[in-house]
Design a protein around this motif. Structure first.
Motif, PDB file in Angstrom:
ATOM      1  N   ARG A  85       1.255  -1.645  -0.130  1.00 23.81           N
ATOM      2  CA  ARG A  85      -0.577  -0.011  -0.257  1.00 23.81           C
ATOM      3  C   ARG A  85       0.702   1.513   0.186  1.00 23.81           C
ATOM      4  NH1 ARG A  85      -4.005  -3.013   3.636  1.00 23.81           N
ATOM      5  NH2 ARG A  85      -5.499  -3.648   1.909  1.00 23.81           N
ATOM      6  N   LEU A  86       0.051   2.411  -0.537  1.00 22.77           N
ATOM      7  CA  LEU A  86       1.199   3.559  -1.064  1.00 22.77           C
ATOM      8  C   LEU A  86       0.263   4.419  -0.062  1.00 22.77           C
ATOM      9  CD1 LEU A  86       1.640   3.962  -4.835  1.00 22.77           C
ATOM     10  CD2 LEU A  86       3.147   2.933  -3.231  1.00 22.77           C
ATOM     11  N   PHE A  87       1.446   5.332   0.892  1.00 22.25           N
ATOM     12  CA  PHE A  87       1.084   5.788   1.863  1.00 22.25           C
ATOM     13  C   PHE A  87       1.548   7.543   0.660  1.00 22.25           C
ATOM     14  CE2 PHE A  87       0.621   4.334   5.924  1.00 22.25           C
ATOM     15  CZ  PHE A  87       0.936   2.996   5.903  1.00 22.25           C
ATOM     16  N   SER A  88       1.211   8.436   1.916  1.00 22.90           N
ATOM     17  CA  SER A  88       1.475   9.709   1.399  1.00 22.90           C
ATOM     18  C   SER A  88       1.200  11.289   3.086  1.00 22.90           C
ATOM     19  CB  SER A  88       0.564  10.441   0.051  1.00 22.90           C
ATOM     20  OG  SER A  88      -0.342  10.373   0.523  1.00 22.90           O
ATOM     21  N   VAL A  89       1.709  12.064   2.566  1.00 22.80           N
ATOM     22  CA  VAL A  89       1.881  13.203   3.345  1.00 22.80           C
ATOM     23  C   VAL A  89       1.371  14.421   3.467  1.00 22.80           C
ATOM     24  CG1 VAL A  89       2.427  15.118   5.762  1.00 22.80           C
ATOM     25  CG2 VAL A  89       3.757  12.873   5.433  1.00 22.80           C
ATOM     26  N   TRP A  90      -0.669  14.457   3.353  1.00 27.27           N
ATOM     27  CA  TRP A  90      -1.159  15.673   2.857  1.00 27.27           C
ATOM     28  C   TRP A  90      -0.934  16.608   3.703  1.00 27.27           C
ATOM     29  CZ3 TRP A  90      -4.715  12.588   0.396  1.00 27.27           C
ATOM     30  CH2 TRP A  90      -4.658  11.835  -0.795  1.00 27.27           C
ATOM     31  N   ASN A  91       0.097  18.087   3.608  1.00 24.50           N
ATOM     32  CA  ASN A  91      -0.353  18.564   4.651  1.00 24.50           C
ATOM     33  C   ASN A  91      -1.018  20.578   4.769  1.00 24.50           C
ATOM     34  OD1 ASN A  91       0.250  20.573   7.072  1.00 24.50           O
ATOM     35  ND2 ASN A  91       1.582  21.832   6.485  1.00 24.50           N
ATOM     36  N   THR A  92      -0.841  20.160   2.793  1.00 24.39           N
ATOM     37  CA  THR A  92      -0.460  22.031   2.455  1.00 24.39           C
ATOM     38  C   THR A  92      -2.811  22.107   2.137  1.00 24.39           C
ATOM     39  OG1 THR A  92       1.026  21.754   1.117  1.00 24.39           O
ATOM     40  CG2 THR A  92      -0.521  23.932   1.060  1.00 24.39           C
ATOM     41  N   PHE A 144      -3.380  20.133  -3.228  1.00 26.04           N
ATOM     42  CA  PHE A 144      -1.139  19.401  -3.499  1.00 26.04           C
ATOM     43  C   PHE A 144      -1.272  17.951  -3.309  1.00 26.04           C
ATOM     44  CE2 PHE A 144      -0.430  24.178  -4.477  1.00 26.04           C
ATOM     45  CZ  PHE A 144      -0.029  24.163  -5.015  1.00 26.04           C
ATOM     46  N   CYS A 145      -2.335  17.210  -2.674  1.00 20.46           N
ATOM     47  CA  CYS A 145      -2.464  15.900  -2.690  1.00 20.46           C
ATOM     48  C   CYS A 145      -2.074  14.556  -3.676  1.00 20.46           C
ATOM     49  CB  CYS A 145      -4.317  15.383  -2.484  1.00 20.46           C
ATOM     50  SG  CYS A 145      -4.932  16.113  -0.856  1.00 20.46           S
ATOM     51  N   SER A 146      -0.487  15.126  -3.715  1.00 20.25           N
ATOM     52  CA  SER A 146       0.194  13.859  -4.268  1.00 20.25           C
ATOM     53  C   SER A 146      -0.096  12.903  -4.572  1.00 20.25           C
ATOM     54  CB  SER A 146       1.422  13.594  -4.519  1.00 20.25           C
ATOM     55  OG  SER A 146       2.111  15.326  -4.859  1.00 20.25           O
ATOM     56  N   GLY A 147      -0.480  12.229  -5.789  1.00 23.41           N
ATOM     57  CA  GLY A 147      -1.149  10.703  -5.513  1.00 23.41           C
ATOM     58  C   GLY A 147      -2.513  10.455  -5.653  1.00 23.41           C
ATOM     59  N   ALA A 148      -3.149  11.362  -5.027  1.00 21.05           N
ATOM     60  CA  ALA A 148      -4.603  11.279  -5.014  1.00 21.05           C
ATOM     61  C   ALA A 148      -5.606  10.420  -4.810  1.00 21.05           C
ATOM     62  CB  ALA A 148      -5.058  12.021  -6.193  1.00 21.05           C
ATOM     63  N   GLY A 149      -6.150   9.842  -5.257  1.00 18.86           N
ATOM     64  CA  GLY A 149      -7.513   8.573  -5.249  1.00 18.86           C
ATOM     65  C   GLY A 149      -6.038   7.463  -5.677  1.00 18.86           C
ATOM     66  N   TRP A 150      -5.176   7.584  -5.919  1.00 15.03           N
ATOM     67  CA  TRP A 150      -3.884   6.184  -5.827  1.00 15.03           C
ATOM     68  C   TRP A 150      -3.693   6.232  -4.621  1.00 15.03           C
ATOM     69  CZ3 TRP A 150      -4.574   9.878  -9.678  1.00 15.03           C
ATOM     70  CH2 TRP A 150      -4.649   9.539 -11.473  1.00 15.03           C
ATOM     71  N   ILE A 151      -3.672   6.848  -3.807  1.00 10.20           N
ATOM     72  CA  ILE A 151      -2.853   6.376  -2.510  1.00 10.20           C
ATOM     73  C   ILE A 151      -3.655   6.087  -1.324  1.00 10.20           C
ATOM     74  CG2 ILE A 151      -1.688   7.405  -0.592  1.00 10.20           C
ATOM     75  CD1 ILE A 151       0.163   7.924  -2.562  1.00 10.20           C
ATOM     76  N   GLN A 152      -3.607   5.029  -0.718  1.00 12.11           N
ATOM     77  CA  GLN A 152      -4.383   3.953  -0.385  1.00 12.11           C
ATOM     78  C   GLN A 152      -4.198   4.478   0.893  1.00 12.11           C
ATOM     79  OE1 GLN A 152      -2.364   1.929  -1.808  1.00 12.11           O
ATOM     80  NE2 GLN A 152      -3.156   1.232  -2.842  1.00 12.11           N
ATOM     81  N   ARG A 153      -3.294   4.542   2.093  1.00  9.02           N
ATOM     82  CA  ARG A 153      -2.807   5.516   3.076  1.00  9.02           C
ATOM     83  C   ARG A 153      -2.869   7.213   3.199  1.00  9.02           C
ATOM     84  NH1 ARG A 153      -5.205   2.011   4.241  1.00  9.02           N
ATOM     85  NH2 ARG A 153      -4.913  -0.474   4.781  1.00  9.02           N
TER      86      ARG A 153
END
Ligand SMILES: Cc1cc2nc3c(=O)[nH]c(=O)nc-3n(C[C@H](O)[C@H](O)[C@H](O)COP(=O)(O)OP(=O)(O)OC[C@H]3O[C@@H](n4cnc5c(N)ncnc54)[C@H](O)[C@@H]3O)c2cc1C
Length: 387
Positions: free
Chosen positions: A123-130, A154-163
């Protein structure tokens, strides 16, 4: 995308080697023109990263285990991935950043759960703070439940990110402040995404949309750390060395491509071209030395519990220096290849767009003034400040 995979956990050290990274970087670069599409996500590329064992490389007992002082090597890896495809590098950096925050602030149970997400399910993670004016609030509604309201940009990866790890203002609980939470996307209602937000100069396939989390419900065990932990220094600003590493990768790619281009045109004996290539080689090697130095010093200073301001100041110097290195490399590469070189399908046009866009990271002015403030108020000799 990779959610249902059941690839067995293999020690990454058995699979990762410089040759494998070289092949992967070349593959990313060869495929980059195809994934340079607004609104797309580099799905194939992330499957390759998963296959190479790179998604969990910082997890316990793996090659770049966050428990070991190996920041310099991690930065070099980020640089290499960025040199293949800058959008992939950005997304990969976000994934590793989330894993670092889990390493720093997660409970043992959360670490086990999220690490299994990576190792067992890729599963892919990301950090969306902006966020903009309609940013996220996390409302406590009792019984360990929380309802989100607001959007992230600026949610990089948007709906492709599972976490996705998102931040927001915690309200109505016995504690308040800037809180991290990790949204288990498969167990919440669909998160509306605004892809019209993402009509960028470059970094098309980073798919950095705006997402509206209003009405999404999470549990206590989805909250990561305490309010304020996300902003805790030196980790918050010190992390700038990671995006600087990814940026430098694109500058290295420009030097590689410029050399190939000039060789193909048989223009390598010209002293002006030689001088420009020499300057570019010098610039990217200086950038690489900044990364090594920033990685080593960060590790050493963290181990010595050095003051956060010092680590942040060095990180800010690193990102500032690498921004300048990248801007100058862009200019030199353009002069070397000329207008003809800036035509597709040659790669310069795309790398130029991607790097120009990705160089725009948060608070560059504040980063510079923090360093200035640190140096001005500390009366040690300059040498003694950093050595
Ligand atoms: C490709 C890409 C992917 C991204 N992905 C993510 C992601 O996944 N997660 C995430 O959280 N964010 C992401 N971001 C956002 C990124 O982290 C930065 O927040 C964003 O790029 C900064 O935007 P800006 O340059 O418009 O900022 P601004 O803050 O508007 O800065 C522009 C300029 O104004 C200056 N400035 C800032 N504040 C002030 C002020 N108050 N007064 C005067 N001048 C000021 C700055 O120093 C700078 O010179 C991404 C950005 C890009 C480009």
């Amino acid at each position: 995308m990779m959610d249902s995979s059941t690839t067995p956990a293999t020690r990454l050290t058995e699979r990762i080697n410089p040759q494998l990274i070289n092949q992967l970087v070349q593959r990313l670069a060869d495929y980059a023109p195809q994934s340079d599409v607004e609104g797309a996500f580099p799905e194939n590329e992330f499957q390759w990263l998963a296959d190479a064992g790179l998604l969990g490389i910082t997890l316990p007992d793996q090659e770049l285990d966050f428990n070991q002082p190996q920041t310099g090597e991690l930065l070099q890896l980020l640089k290499r991935i960025g040199s293949g495809n800058l959008s992939v590098g950005r997304l990969y950096e976000g994934h590793l950043n989330a894993l670092l925050l889990i390493h720093l602030f997660g409970t043992t149970e959360q670490q086990k759960r999220y690490y299994a997400d990576v190792i067992d399910h890729q599963r892919l993670f990301s950090v969306w703070n902006t966020q903009a004016d309609d940013g996220v609030r996390i409302h406590a509604v009792g019984a360990g439940r929380y309802v989100l309201k607001g959007a992230k940009t600026f949610c990089s990866g948007a709906g492709w990110i599972q976490r996705p790890l998102i931040t927001g203002e915690l309200i109505g609980a016995d504690r308040t402040g800037w809180q991290m939470c990790i949204v288990p996307t498969e167990s919440v209602k669909a998160i509306p995404q605004d892809d019209r937000f993402w009509q960028p100069l470059g970094m098309r396939s980073s798919a950095s949309f705006k997402l509206d989390f209003t009405g999404i419900e999470v549990n206590e065990h989805d909250l990561l750390g305490a309010p304020g932990d996300y902003l805790r220094q030196p980790y918050f600003s010190g992390g700038a060395i990671r995006f600087a590493a990814v940026q430098l990768g694109a500058a290295e790619a420009l030097v590689n491509e410029t050399r190939t281009y000039l060789n193909n045109l048989n223009r390598i004996s010209d002293p002006f071209q030689q001088a420009r290539v020499a300057e570019m080689a010098c610039l990217v090697e200086s950038g690489s030395q900044w990364l090594t130095s920033a990685g080593d010093k960060t590790d050493a200073w963290l181990a010595q519990h050095a003051e956060a301001d010092k680590i942040v100041a060095y990180a800010n110097m690193t990102r500032t220096a690498i921004e300048q290195i990248c801007l100058r490399t862009l200019e030199l590469a353009e002069r070397s290849v000329g207008a003809r070189g800036l035509l597709r399908p040659l790669p310069f046009e795309r790398i130029h767009r991607d790097l120009s866009m990705y160089l725009r990271q948060p608070a560059p002015d504040a980063a510079l003034t923090q360093t200035g403030h640190y140096v001005l108020q500390n009366l040690s000799r300059i040498h003694d400040l950093w050595h």
